[in-house]
Motif scaffolding. Structure first.
Motif, short mmCIF file in Angstrom:
data_model
loop_
_atom_site.label_atom_id
_atom_site.label_comp_id
_atom_site.label_asym_id
_atom_site.label_seq_id
_atom_site.Cartn_x
_atom_site.Cartn_y
_atom_site.Cartn_z
N VAL A 101 -42.96 3.06 -20.86
CA VAL A 101 -43.72 2.26 -19.92
C VAL A 101 -43.72 0.83 -20.45
CG1 VAL A 101 -45.96 1.89 -18.84
CG2 VAL A 101 -45.16 4.23 -19.28
N VAL A 102 -43.31 -0.12 -19.60
CA VAL A 102 -43.30 -1.53 -19.98
C VAL A 102 -44.41 -2.22 -19.21
CG1 VAL A 102 -41.95 -3.66 -20.07
CG2 VAL A 102 -40.82 -1.45 -20.43
N THR A 103 -45.19 -2.98 -19.92
CA THR A 103 -46.33 -3.66 -19.32
C THR A 103 -46.31 -5.12 -19.73
OG1 THR A 103 -48.74 -3.56 -19.06
CG2 THR A 103 -47.87 -3.07 -21.25
N LEU A 120 -42.38 8.30 -23.98
CA LEU A 120 -42.02 8.01 -25.36
C LEU A 120 -42.91 6.93 -25.97
CD1 LEU A 120 -38.15 8.00 -24.96
CD2 LEU A 120 -39.62 9.90 -25.64
N GLY A 121 -43.46 6.08 -25.12
CA GLY A 121 -44.32 5.02 -25.62
C GLY A 121 -44.50 3.93 -24.60
N ILE A 122 -45.20 2.87 -25.05
CA ILE A 122 -45.48 1.73 -24.20
C ILE A 122 -45.06 0.46 -24.93
CG2 ILE A 122 -47.88 1.57 -24.99
CD1 ILE A 122 -48.62 0.70 -22.13
N VAL A 123 -44.51 -0.49 -24.17
CA VAL A 123 -44.05 -1.75 -24.70
C VAL A 123 -44.70 -2.87 -23.90
CG1 VAL A 123 -42.03 -3.27 -24.91
CG2 VAL A 123 -41.82 -0.85 -25.47
N GLU A 124 -45.17 -3.89 -24.59
CA GLU A 124 -45.73 -5.04 -23.90
C GLU A 124 -44.71 -6.18 -23.91
OE1 GLU A 124 -50.07 -6.61 -23.88
OE2 GLU A 124 -49.03 -7.54 -25.59
N ASN A 125 -44.24 -6.55 -22.73
CA ASN A 125 -43.31 -7.65 -22.59
C ASN A 125 -44.08 -8.95 -22.38
OD1 ASN A 125 -40.79 -8.85 -22.39
ND2 ASN A 125 -40.54 -8.38 -20.23
N MET A 126 -43.50 -10.07 -22.75
CA MET A 126 -44.12 -11.39 -22.62
C MET A 126 -45.48 -11.42 -23.31
SD MET A 126 -43.05 -12.35 -18.70
CE MET A 126 -44.02 -11.04 -17.97
N VAL A 136 -49.88 0.78 -15.00
CA VAL A 136 -49.53 1.65 -16.12
C VAL A 136 -50.09 3.05 -15.87
CG1 VAL A 136 -49.95 2.12 -18.58
CG2 VAL A 136 -49.29 -0.17 -17.83
N GLY A 137 -51.34 3.11 -15.43
CA GLY A 137 -51.96 4.41 -15.13
C GLY A 137 -51.18 5.19 -14.10
N LYS A 138 -50.72 4.53 -13.07
CA LYS A 138 -49.93 5.21 -12.03
C LYS A 138 -48.61 5.73 -12.59
CE LYS A 138 -51.74 2.82 -7.98
NZ LYS A 138 -51.39 2.00 -6.81
N ALA A 139 -47.95 4.92 -13.42
CA ALA A 139 -46.68 5.34 -14.02
C ALA A 139 -46.88 6.55 -14.93
CB ALA A 139 -46.06 4.18 -14.80
N VAL A 140 -47.96 6.54 -15.71
CA VAL A 140 -48.25 7.67 -16.60
C VAL A 140 -48.50 8.93 -15.78
CG1 VAL A 140 -49.96 8.58 -18.22
CG2 VAL A 140 -49.08 6.26 -18.51
N LYS A 141 -49.29 8.82 -14.73
CA LYS A 141 -49.59 9.99 -13.90
C LYS A 141 -48.34 10.53 -13.22
CE LYS A 141 -54.40 8.86 -13.23
NZ LYS A 141 -55.39 8.21 -12.39
N MET A 142 -47.45 9.64 -12.76
CA MET A 142 -46.21 10.09 -12.13
C MET A 142 -45.34 10.82 -13.14
SD MET A 142 -43.25 8.03 -10.12
CE MET A 142 -43.36 8.53 -8.42
N ALA A 143 -45.21 10.28 -14.34
CA ALA A 143 -44.40 10.94 -15.38
C ALA A 143 -44.97 12.31 -15.70
CB ALA A 143 -44.35 10.07 -16.63
N GLU A 144 -46.29 12.40 -15.81
CA GLU A 144 -46.92 13.69 -16.07
C GLU A 144 -46.67 14.67 -14.94
OE1 GLU A 144 -50.95 12.48 -16.79
OE2 GLU A 144 -50.55 12.04 -18.92
N ALA A 145 -46.76 14.20 -13.68
CA ALA A 145 -46.52 15.07 -12.53
C ALA A 145 -45.07 15.56 -12.48
CB ALA A 145 -46.87 14.33 -11.23
N MET A 146 -44.15 14.76 -13.00
CA MET A 146 -42.73 15.13 -13.01
C MET A 146 -42.34 15.82 -14.32
SD MET A 146 -41.95 14.11 -10.00
CE MET A 146 -40.20 14.31 -9.96
N ASN A 147 -43.32 16.13 -15.17
CA ASN A 147 -43.08 16.77 -16.46
C ASN A 147 -42.07 15.99 -17.31
OD1 ASN A 147 -44.88 18.95 -16.05
ND2 ASN A 147 -43.35 19.90 -14.73
N THR A 148 -42.23 14.67 -17.32
CA THR A 148 -41.34 13.81 -18.07
C THR A 148 -42.11 13.22 -19.26
OG1 THR A 148 -40.14 13.23 -16.05
CG2 THR A 148 -39.86 11.76 -17.93
#
Length: 130
Positions: free
Chosen positions: A27-29, A54-60, A39-51
């Motif tokens: 997840v890039v934020t 690996l981690g989170i990265v903060e850009n800029m 970010v919360g939506k991306a995490v929930k989608m990954a969990e729903a897809m059983n994916t």
């Protein structure tokens, strides 16, 4: 293979999850507080897809002055530690704003840019892949 997807949980990410064998996501934020909702939506989608996430990265994340080496937080204070803790994921990196990376992209020479932060991120991914 890396797939750079737009933020959110629209058709593009859903199609990628359904069409490709995805081993994990990063997840890039960015530092803005409002981004936490995305970010919360991306995490929930990954969990729903059983994916696995690996981690989170903060850009800029910040800009480091080349003269005094002081860090300036152009987009506000970082919230990556709080988001990582909230979702139980690893904070992998805080990527600075680097004018030389932007210039290399514009020239079509991104591989020539000094990217020590990218080397560390790549190493982490290689060791965390299932």
């Amino acid at each position: 293979m890396f797939v750079d997807m737009p933020p959110g949980t629209g058709d593009v990410p859903l199609t990628v999850f359904q069409s490709l064998p995805v081993d994990g996501i990063i997840v890039v934020t960015s530092p803005q507080e409002l981004v936490g909702m995305i970010v919360g939506k991306a995490v929930k989608m990954a969990e729903a897809m059983n994916t696995p996430i690996l981690g989170i990265v903060e850009n800029m994340s910040y800009f480091e002055c080349p003269a005094c080496h002081e860090r300036h937080f152009v987009f506000g204070d970082s919230h990556i530690e709080e988001m990582a803790a909230q979702y139980g994921i690893q904070n992998i990196a805080r990527i600075p704003i680097l004018s030389e990376v932007s210039a290399a992209c514009d020239r079509g020479e991104i591989e020539a840019a000094d990217s020590q932060w990218l080397d560390e991120l790549t190493s982490y991914i290689e060791h965390e892949m299932p």
